[in-house]
Design a protein around this motif. Structure first.
Motif: not given
Length: 253
Positions: A120-129
């Protein structure tokens, strides 16, 4: 571990996972704080921090992943404490099952739940660039280090869960572990720190683990720090496992 013990561990693991399935908010709660740190440091503090890279989220993510695990293992101690206080262990000890399967079920549950939180955290990081130059083997190495790190902290959580006197005490032990990355290279390079703080930061376990993950995710060569990182993880896991098993035997004997 015998075939029977493996089967019993799998059964007890299914029991623990069903409990999590009925309360998915535990995983969501575990991921909220690391995501909040990610948002705060990237969008609020990121412009004022010189990390030597234009993409601060790339620099920051490895430390956030370790914080995710450190916050997640608190639930392991909590669940273990509730089982101990509820008399479940005494019921299991009266059955013809391997004692080790009870602890390993909790450890593997921690591994599964923390893996979900990390995704989940990596997915959010991907959305943040966040972008990675890592290949397949490097990503597998990242996964392996995170698994060993999770196992190491989980065994510490088992010790806390078996030794705590209250529910709050069972989960509160994780706070220092969550704070430890702040005194490492997770958020800023160590060469920007005052000498005493830098000395501590460069010689505590989080820094080599964070640096190793950063190099792997960035697709850059990994130096000898990878062996230091693995030594810390394996050492903590081995000592934690032995101590936890000793405490467990005393509690259920």
């Amino acid at each position: 571990m015998s075939t029977q013990a493996l089967s019993e561990t799998r059964t007890l693991l299914g029991r623990s996972l069903r409990h999590i399935g009925r309360s998915p908010d535990t995983i969501i709660t575990t991921a909220i704080m690391p995501i909040a740190f990610l948002l705060l440091f990237v969008y609020v503090f990121g412009g004022a921090i010189d990390a030597g890279t234009d993409d601060y989220v790339n620099y920051l993510l490895p430390g956030i992943l370790l914080i995710t695990v450190a916050s997640g293992i608190a639930y392991t101690a909590y669940r273990l404490f509730l089982d101990l206080q509820g008399g479940i262990f005494e019921r299991f000890s009266s059955l013809p099952i391997a004692r080790s399967s009870v602890l390993w079920a909790h450890v593997l549950t921690s591994l599964v739940s923390n893996t979900v939180s990390l995704v989940i955290v990596i997915g959010v990081a991907l959305l943040m660039g966040f972008r990675s130059g890592a290949g397949v083997l490097a990503w597998l190495a990242v996964a392996g280090i995170l698994v060993v790190f999770t196992l190491a902290l989980t065994w510490l959580a088992v010790i806390a869960g078996l030794s705590a006197k209250t529910v709050d005490g069972a989960s509160a032990f994780s706070y220092p572990l969550i704070f430890l990355p702040f005194l490492s290279s997770a958020f800023v390079p160590t060469d920007s720190m005052p000498a005493p703080v830098r000395l501590f930061a460069e010689n505590q376990p989080v820094t080599p683990i964070v640096d190793t993950l950063r190099h792997l995710l960035g697709g850059t060569p990994v130096g000898l720090e990878v062996w230091v990182a693995l030594a810390w993880c394996v050492g903590v896991a081995a000592v934690g496992c032995v101590v936890a098993a000793s405490i467990y035997r005393r509690r259920v004997s």
